[in-house]
Design an enzyme around this catalytic site. Structure first.
Site, PDB file in Angstrom:
ATOM      1  N   ASP A   1      21.520 -24.194 -17.667  1.00 33.77           N
ATOM      2  CA  ASP A   1      21.871 -25.602 -18.175  1.00 33.77           C
ATOM      3  C   ASP A   1      21.121 -26.663 -17.173  1.00 33.77           C
ATOM      4  O   ASP A   1      20.656 -26.091 -16.159  1.00 33.77           O
ATOM      5  CB  ASP A   1      23.085 -25.696 -18.468  1.00 33.77           C
ATOM      6  CG  ASP A   1      23.217 -26.766 -19.603  1.00 33.77           C
ATOM      7  OD1 ASP A   1      22.145 -27.594 -20.105  1.00 33.77           O
ATOM      8  OD2 ASP A   1      24.341 -27.076 -20.078  1.00 33.77           O
TER       9      ASP A   1
ATOM     10  N   GLU B   1      27.335 -35.179 -25.179  1.00 29.46           N
ATOM     11  CA  GLU B   1      28.219 -34.630 -23.848  1.00 29.46           C
ATOM     12  C   GLU B   1      28.848 -35.645 -22.991  1.00 29.46           C
ATOM     13  O   GLU B   1      28.018 -36.537 -22.746  1.00 29.46           O
ATOM     14  CB  GLU B   1      27.371 -33.295 -23.283  1.00 29.46           C
ATOM     15  CG  GLU B   1      26.242 -34.084 -22.707  1.00 29.46           C
ATOM     16  CD  GLU B   1      25.156 -32.937 -22.007  1.00 29.46           C
ATOM     17  OE1 GLU B   1      23.920 -32.940 -22.344  1.00 29.46           O
ATOM     18  OE2 GLU B   1      25.822 -32.201 -21.387  1.00 29.46           O
TER      19      GLU B   1
HETATM   20  C1  BGC Z   1      23.339 -29.707 -22.260  1.00 28.51           C
HETATM   21  C2  BGC Z   1      22.598 -28.525 -23.029  1.00 28.51           C
HETATM   22  C3  BGC Z   1      21.279 -29.020 -23.377  1.00 28.51           C
HETATM   23  C4  BGC Z   1      20.416 -29.392 -22.310  1.00 28.51           C
HETATM   24  C5  BGC Z   1      18.937 -29.922 -22.339  1.00 28.51           C
HETATM   25  C6  BGC Z   1      22.367 -29.862 -21.070  1.00 28.51           C
HETATM   26  O1  BGC Z   1      22.965 -31.260 -20.446  1.00 28.51           O
HETATM   27  O2  BGC Z   1      24.440 -29.153 -21.758  1.00 28.51           O
HETATM   28  O3  BGC Z   1      23.378 -28.481 -24.159  1.00 28.51           O
HETATM   29  O4  BGC Z   1      20.542 -27.949 -23.919  1.00 28.51           O
HETATM   30  O5  BGC Z   1      21.053 -30.446 -21.563  1.00 28.51           O
HETATM   31  O6  BGC Z   1      19.075 -31.146 -23.341  1.00 28.51           O
HETATM   32  C1  BGC Z   2      19.531 -35.667 -20.879  1.00 25.68           C
HETATM   33  C2  BGC Z   2      20.067 -34.657 -21.599  1.00 25.68           C
HETATM   34  C3  BGC Z   2      21.078 -33.985 -20.330  1.00 25.68           C
HETATM   35  C4  BGC Z   2      21.610 -34.905 -19.541  1.00 25.68           C
HETATM   36  C5  BGC Z   2      22.432 -34.277 -18.520  1.00 25.68           C
HETATM   37  C6  BGC Z   2      20.210 -36.627 -20.137  1.00 25.68           C
HETATM   38  O1  BGC Z   2      19.432 -37.608 -19.592  1.00 25.68           O
HETATM   39  O2  BGC Z   2      18.654 -36.430 -21.874  1.00 25.68           O
HETATM   40  O3  BGC Z   2      19.338 -33.652 -21.947  1.00 25.68           O
HETATM   41  O4  BGC Z   2      21.859 -32.822 -21.115  1.00 25.68           O
HETATM   42  O5  BGC Z   2      20.987 -36.044 -19.041  1.00 25.68           O
HETATM   43  O6  BGC Z   2      22.834 -35.153 -17.529  1.00 25.68           O
END
Ligand code: BGC
Ligand code: BGC
Length: 676
Positions: free
Chosen positions: A332, A539
């Site tokens: 990830d 998230e």
């Molecule tokens: C997320 C994933 C995602 C990846 C790419 C991560 O932070 O946990 O689910 O696929 O970012 O965007």
């Molecule tokens: C990205 C996401 C990623 C996240 C993690 C974002 O800036 O666009 O894909 O999951 O950062 O910290």
């Protein structure tokens, strides 16, 4: 030495003789049974041999795949092999670096969009990268994106309900058809690979990623996740031009994080991991999923917390050896660097991750952004990992590229196929999304014949969420330019997300509805339909009470995300409607069950959980109106009565926190859902 061995052997023989004498009748019976069975199977084998002359079907396609992979591997230098193990971030890698280093993959982060954000522009942009890469390296790259509920970050794509809505629909065939449509639309934009489906068994509604998974049960996640994968991967035909490689994530147990915190720690034992969180991966492997993404969270196993990205036991011993997974494992977002909270690519973590079984590292270059992280990763792999092990990782990556048939006819399928563009938001996909919305709705209560809405009803439609495309779509959707797509944006318009809002749909089909956004005059009608709910989030930001200083978030999310209905924006519109004395139909837009105060639950006449429906507001109106389309959705999560009840789940295991839904009184039980 010799005599000692003899003693040991004779001792064992004596023991065996003793056991035989004690149990001889049982053992003889077993031998007779065995002989009988052998006799039967022998006969059937003979029958087969006699009747079925082996047909010459040509070489086994999987053998051909493996031979091709061997040849490709032989042609690569050690540096090129290691570069296959790197996934670079589109925004942080130059075309020159990409084609000179020959990285295995490129991805876009959740928040990143192209300008213009059209499928045509994505296809053109990716084709340009691909051309440079195949010219210089001979190994096409896989371009990856989070196509989580449709290729939703690209404007013009069909946006399907999020996982939780498909969980409520509980329809395997529907999930497979949606997967197919997502595959076609994603591939039309030149993209080969999605980081989906999330098969997270979300056991705590405080977790802001609850909506990405299908349900609180392993069964629904297994069935629907596998169906989605089959759809995306062309029913085990990755070489089909409308197929994309799918990723089952986040391995394993991300939905069991303590207190629903992201990223967090799981505290359950192995039995619970196997009973609750592992089954969806067994199903995904059976559906031949191309990739699996371990989570950046930790599992506290037997008193010792281990980061999933460096956990050989779950990745190699269980996923590969036990379940037989033969695709590749992608880490990830910076997950390898995040081990122990270090945030840099230390030799120790890189070595541990690759030795654990990570084949490809997602390296977003969040730190310096100048390629340093990728370089460091590759250096550590070269210095610390045997070539044999590197070969194994690269073999698994190449296997998927070959299964996708990216090499044939001068790399034809590595490039976009214009003919697919017609299918982006095609009539068929619009109809499919509408069907998915209809089936995802759950009717929680319906008193006094509040629903269905009749032609004779005089209806006031209120609540801004009835008219906010961005709120109906939720996170992982095209937003207002760079950044917002990841977390979603309530103010995204139908210009960014195609489709119609619930208000648009009402206005197109009903003439008995008055739109009153802020609910100022409910007494104009005899029924109020109030559409309110959560701000979009993804998230971190979506965790109940999350400290937003840790996360980038659109300003309009407010102080923090909350699982209380009363904390949602525009809640007073609902209380106004109730106070005005008209009949009230509450439609909740949310990524999870929200706590509804008892008095409110009692006062409204009908409640509909609409989850995050996406493009087709029409699907909601279809079911609310009086016609032959009925509610069929069932709750994929226990709906808690109070905040204190969370976590509350069916089939609660002894070492899981919270309540067993069967021993408690939730507001609405798992599987609940009325119809007319
Ligand atoms: C997320 C994933 C995602 C990846 C790419 C991560 O932070 O946990 O689910 O696929 O970012 O965007
Ligand atoms: C990205 C996401 C990623 C996240 C993690 C974002 O800036 O666009 O894909 O999951 O950062 O910290």
């Amino acid at each position: 030495m010799r005599s000692r061995r003899n003693v040991a052997t004779s001792g064992r023989t004596e023991q065996l003789v003793r056991i035989f004498m004690k149990n001889r009748s049982l053992i003889l019976l077993a031998i007779i049974l065995q002989l009988l069975l052998l006799g039967c199977s022998d006969d059937s084998q003979k029958d087969e041999e006699n009747t079925d002359e082996p047909e010459d079907t040509g070489p086994d396609p999987e053998v051909v795949v493996e031979e091709t992979v061997d040849e490709l591997l032989e042609g690569l230098t050690l540096d090129q092999k290691i570069a296959q193990m790197v996934q670079a971030r589109y925004q942080r890698v130059s075309l020159t670096d990409l084609s000179e280093t020959c990285y295995g993959s490129v991805f876009v982060g959740g928040g990143e969009e192209l300008v213009p954000n059209t499928p045509e522009n994505w296809a053109k942009t990716i084709d340009t990268l691909q051309q440079a890469v195949v010219d210089n390296c001979g190994i096409p790259l896989l371009f990856g994106i989070d196509a989580v509920h449709g290729n939703a970050k690209v404007t013009g794509s069909t946006v399907f309900p999020h996982g939780i809505g498909l969980g409520a629909a509980g329809d395997e065939d529907l999930a497979q058809r949606v997967g197919r449509a997502v595959g076609i639309e994603t591939r039309a934009a030149g993209i080969h690979w999605t980081f989906a489906p999330a098969v997270s068994v979300a056991r705590d509604e405080r977790w802001g990623r609850t909506y990405e998974g299908y349900a609180e049960t392993p069964e629904l996640n297994a069935t629907l996740g596998a169906a989605m994968i089959r759809g995306m991967q062309g029913d085990d035909d990755l070489s089909d031009v409308g197929s994309i490689a799918a990723t089952a994530k986040h391995y394993v147990g991300d939905g069991g994080n303590e207190d629903g915190i992201n990223p967090g720690v799981n505290n359950f034992g192995e039995e619970t991991m196997r009973a609750i969180h592992l089954p969806p991966y067994e199903a995904a492997v059976e559906a031949k999923v191309a990739a699996v993404m371990p989570s950046y969270h930790q599992w506290n196993r037997d008193g010792e917390s281990i980061y999933m990205s460096i956990d050989k036991y779950t990745i190699t011993d269980i996923l590969r050896d036990e379940l037989g997974f033969d695709g590749f494992v992608i880490s990830d977002w910076d997950a390898i660097a995040r081990v122990d909270g270090i945030e840099t690519y230390e030799a120790e973590n890189v070595t541990a991750a690759v030795e654990a079984g990570i084949d490809m590292a997602m390296i977003p270059e969040q730190g310096t952004g100048d390629g340093e992280d990728m370089e460091t990763f590759m250096k550590h792999v070269e210095e610390n990992i045997s070539e044999e092990m590197i070969d194994e990782a690269v073999r698994r990556i190449l296997r998927i590229k070959v299964r996708m048939d990216l090499f044939a006819d001068d790399f034809k399928k590595a490039f976009s196929d214009e003919s697919l563009l017609d299918q982006v938001y095609s009539e068929a996909h619009q109809a499919l999304a509408r069907e998915a919305v209809q089936k995802s709705l759950v009717l929680l209560k319906n008193d006094n014949d509040a629903l269905p809405l009749k032609d004779s009803d005089d209806i006031v439609l209120a609540g801004p969420w009835a008219d906010k495309m961005g709120a109906q779509a939720g996170g992982w959707t095209a937003g207002l330019g760079d950044g917002d797509g990841w977390q979603g944006n309530a103010n995204s318009t139908t210009g960014q997300i195609v489709g119609e809002t619930i208000r648009d749909a009402f206005e197109a089909t009903n003439d008995n509805v008055t739109w009153d956004e802020d609910g100022e005059a409910f007494d104009r009608g005899d029924k109020a339909v109030v559409v309110i709910g959560e701000m979009p989030y993804a998230e971190g930001v979506g965790d109940h009470g999350a400290d937003l200083s840790d996360w980038w978030a659109p300003n309009d999310i407010g102080p923090f995300a909350s699982v209380y209905l009363a904390d949602q924006p525009n809640y007073e519109i609902l209380t106004n409607a109730i106070d005005s004395g008209v009949q009230v139909v509450l439609v909740i837009i949310s990524g999870r069950p929200l706590i509804i105060e008892e008095a409110i639950n009692d006062s409204v006449d009908a409640i509909v959980a609409a989850w995050l429906p996406g493009s087709r507001g029409q699907g909601v109106v279809d079911v609310l109106n009086d016609n032959d389309i009925n509610f069929t959705g069932k709750l994929p999560h226990t709906w808690p009565a109070t905040f204190e009840q969370i976590p509350i789940n069916v089939n609660k295991q002894d070492d899981e926190p919270g309540l067993d839904a069967d021993d408690a009184t939730p507001l609405y039980p798992f599987g609940h859902g009325l119809s007319y």
